[in-house]
Write a protein that holds these residues in place. Structure first.
Motif, PDB file in Angstrom:
ATOM      1  N   CYS A 106       0.879  -1.179   0.000  1.00 27.72           N
ATOM      2  CA  CYS A 106       0.000   0.000   0.000  1.00 27.72           C
ATOM      3  C   CYS A 106       0.910   1.221   0.000  1.00 27.72           C
ATOM      4  O   CYS A 106       1.418   1.633   1.046  1.00 27.72           O
ATOM      5  CB  CYS A 106      -0.892  -0.030   1.238  1.00 27.72           C
ATOM      6  SG  CYS A 106      -1.991   1.396   1.408  1.00 27.72           S
ATOM      7  N   MET A 107       1.158   1.774  -1.178  1.00 25.36           N
ATOM      8  CA  MET A 107       2.187   2.787  -1.315  1.00 25.36           C
ATOM      9  C   MET A 107       1.648   4.057  -1.965  1.00 25.36           C
ATOM     10  O   MET A 107       0.735   4.022  -2.796  1.00 25.36           O
ATOM     11  CB  MET A 107       3.341   2.244  -2.156  1.00 25.36           C
ATOM     12  CG  MET A 107       3.873   0.882  -1.724  1.00 25.36           C
ATOM     13  SD  MET A 107       4.547   0.865  -0.034  1.00 25.36           S
ATOM     14  CE  MET A 107       6.088   1.726  -0.317  1.00 25.36           C
ATOM     15  N   ALA A 108       2.242   5.188  -1.603  1.00 27.67           N
ATOM     16  CA  ALA A 108       1.970   6.475  -2.256  1.00 27.67           C
ATOM     17  C   ALA A 108       0.469   6.753  -2.311  1.00 27.67           C
ATOM     18  O   ALA A 108      -0.189   6.772  -1.271  1.00 27.67           O
ATOM     19  CB  ALA A 108       2.617   6.497  -3.643  1.00 27.67           C
ATOM     20  N   GLY A 109      -0.070   6.945  -3.518  1.00 33.86           N
ATOM     21  CA  GLY A 109      -1.493   7.219  -3.632  1.00 33.86           C
ATOM     22  C   GLY A 109      -2.360   6.110  -3.087  1.00 33.86           C
ATOM     23  O   GLY A 109      -3.513   6.335  -2.700  1.00 33.86           O
ATOM     24  N   GLY A 110      -1.831   4.884  -3.044  1.00 33.98           N
ATOM     25  CA  GLY A 110      -2.556   3.781  -2.418  1.00 33.98           C
ATOM     26  C   GLY A 110      -2.809   4.042  -0.949  1.00 33.98           C
ATOM     27  O   GLY A 110      -3.833   3.607  -0.387  1.00 33.98           O
ATOM     28  N   MET A 111      -1.877   4.748  -0.315  1.00 39.56           N
ATOM     29  CA  MET A 111      -2.085   5.151   1.085  1.00 39.56           C
ATOM     30  C   MET A 111      -3.275   6.096   1.187  1.00 39.56           C
ATOM     31  O   MET A 111      -4.017   6.077   2.174  1.00 39.56           O
ATOM     32  CB  MET A 111      -0.832   5.829   1.621  1.00 39.56           C
ATOM     33  CG  MET A 111       0.313   4.879   1.888  1.00 39.56           C
ATOM     34  SD  MET A 111       0.210   4.095   3.510  1.00 39.56           S
ATOM     35  CE  MET A 111       0.961   5.382   4.527  1.00 39.56           C
ATOM     36  N   GLY A 112      -3.471   6.917   0.155  1.00 38.72           N
ATOM     37  CA  GLY A 112      -4.624   7.809   0.140  1.00 38.72           C
ATOM     38  C   GLY A 112      -5.921   7.031   0.025  1.00 38.72           C
ATOM     39  O   GLY A 112      -6.901   7.341   0.712  1.00 38.72           O
ATOM     40  N   LYS A 134      11.428   9.924  -3.134  1.00 42.60           N
ATOM     41  CA  LYS A 134      12.470   9.181  -3.841  1.00 42.60           C
ATOM     42  C   LYS A 134      12.458   9.459  -5.339  1.00 42.60           C
ATOM     43  O   LYS A 134      13.434   9.161  -6.032  1.00 42.60           O
ATOM     44  CB  LYS A 134      12.315   7.678  -3.592  1.00 42.60           C
ATOM     45  CG  LYS A 134      12.502   7.280  -2.130  1.00 42.60           C
ATOM     46  CD  LYS A 134      12.351   5.768  -1.954  1.00 42.60           C
ATOM     47  CE  LYS A 134      12.563   5.363  -0.508  1.00 42.60           C
ATOM     48  NZ  LYS A 134      12.456   3.900  -0.310  1.00 42.60           N
ATOM     49  N   VAL A 135      11.335   9.990  -5.836  1.00 42.83           N
ATOM     50  CA  VAL A 135      11.250  10.328  -7.267  1.00 42.83           C
ATOM     51  C   VAL A 135      10.986  11.818  -7.463  1.00 42.83           C
ATOM     52  O   VAL A 135      10.469  12.244  -8.488  1.00 42.83           O
ATOM     53  CB  VAL A 135      10.168   9.482  -7.985  1.00 42.83           C
ATOM     54  CG1 VAL A 135      10.568   8.019  -8.002  1.00 42.83           C
ATOM     55  CG2 VAL A 135       8.797   9.669  -7.347  1.00 42.83           C
ATOM     56  N   GLY A 136      11.323  12.608  -6.435  1.00 46.37           N
ATOM     57  CA  GLY A 136      11.235  14.056  -6.566  1.00 46.37           C
ATOM     58  C   GLY A 136       9.841  14.633  -6.411  1.00 46.37           C
ATOM     59  O   GLY A 136       9.598  15.777  -6.792  1.00 46.37           O
ATOM     60  N   GLU A 163      10.477   5.931   3.656  1.00 46.32           N
ATOM     61  CA  GLU A 163      10.746   4.510   3.868  1.00 46.32           C
ATOM     62  C   GLU A 163       9.484   3.773   4.315  1.00 46.32           C
ATOM     63  O   GLU A 163       8.653   4.323   5.039  1.00 46.32           O
ATOM     64  CB  GLU A 163      11.850   4.331   4.915  1.00 46.32           C
ATOM     65  CG  GLU A 163      13.180   4.958   4.525  1.00 46.32           C
ATOM     66  CD  GLU A 163      13.747   4.383   3.232  1.00 46.32           C
ATOM     67  OE1 GLU A 163      13.473   3.204   2.916  1.00 46.32           O
ATOM     68  OE2 GLU A 163      14.469   5.121   2.520  1.00 46.32           O
ATOM     69  N   PRO A 164       9.328   2.514   3.894  1.00 45.19           N
ATOM     70  CA  PRO A 164       8.113   1.758   4.218  1.00 45.19           C
ATOM     71  C   PRO A 164       8.098   1.250   5.654  1.00 45.19           C
ATOM     72  O   PRO A 164       9.137   1.163   6.315  1.00 45.19           O
ATOM     73  CB  PRO A 164       8.162   0.593   3.230  1.00 45.19           C
ATOM     74  CG  PRO A 164       9.628   0.375   3.001  1.00 45.19           C
ATOM     75  CD  PRO A 164      10.243   1.746   3.027  1.00 45.19           C
TER      76      PRO A 164
END
Length: 255
Positions: A106-112, A134-136, A163-164
């Protein structure tokens, strides 16, 4: 609904499944629209008592934006409302409980997507993170739904370090309600605790919960004292109190 967002009604529960396993269930315009349509459908149908949002497989709930396309952040600046933000706005107005079934990363926008839900159940192997730095980039829209869930310093670390964290760490910080080896068994347990309650109390109660979240104390008190009068006037409230006095199970009508 579409090839990338599958909708399935299982009894009174609408399951919305992101079906992009080759992209770790990353978001796309079709996914965002399908989720929005699903929430609209649930709110319009009194027979639907809960909506579960999840991803296909066991590797990813949602990896966030699909960076492989190179177009995820190519916004149309003439549009004041963007896809993910508009989905979160719609979720905020939902009166049917949204439950995230976090079956993997569950990362990035998935956290949203997870945070916009009212409750969340996660698999033991799920991981959570905001790796945008990490990607600016930065998890800007996600902040609106995350900032009231976890302590500020924890949120700062997730955003600034990128970091996860593990499912157990997510549970400790309040990101999810439950973590289990068998995520479906735990989800069914949670749904059972929800579905035997008054439908009208749950819908109107969720409306109340969401409205008081940003209110000051006096504003909140004025709003809630008006709401309890409305709760008491429902058929479910009368039936629930009568069933209590008669020592029997209530027969809910949802009205």
């Amino acid at each position: 609904m579409n090839e990338e967002l599958r909708a399935e009604l299982r009894g009174p529960v609408l399951y919305l499944t992101i079906h992009r396993p080759e992209r770790r269930n990353a978001m796309s315009p079709a996914v965002l629209q399908g989720l929005r349509d699903g929430i609209e459908r649930a709110d319009a149908d009194p027979a639907i008592r809960a909506t579960v949002i999840t991803g296909t497989g066991d590797k990813a709930f949602c990896a966030g934006a699909d960076l492989q396309t190179g177009k995820s952040f190519a916004f149309d600046h003439s549009r004041p409302y963007q896809g993910l933000a508009d989905l979160m706005r719609r979720a905020r107005r939902a009166t049917v409980p949204l439950i995230a079934r976090v079956n993997g990363a569950c990362m990035a926008g998935g956290m949203g997507l997870m945070a916009m839900c009212d409750m969340a159940v996660a698999s033991e192997h799920a991981i959570f993170g905001l790796p945008e730095v990490k990607v600016g980039l930065f998890p800007a829209q996600v902040l609106s739904v995350l900032q009231h869930l976890i302590p500020r310093r924890t949120l700062n670390e997730l955003c600034l370090c990128g970091e996860p964290v593990s499912a157990r760490e997510a549970l400790e910080m309040g990101l999810v309600n439950h973590v289990a080896d068998d995520v479906d068994a735990r989800l069914d347990w949670l749904l059972a605790r929800l579905l035997d309650k008054s439908p009208s109390a749950v819908r109107r109660g969720l409306y109340t919960l969401k409205h008081v979240q940003s209110m000051a104390f006096e504003e909140s008190m004025a709003f809630t004292e008006s709401q309890i009068v409305l709760f008491a006037q429902t058929d479910d409230a009368r039936e629930g109190q009568l069933a209590f006095r008669e020592k029997r199970a209530p027969q809910w009508t949802g009205r």
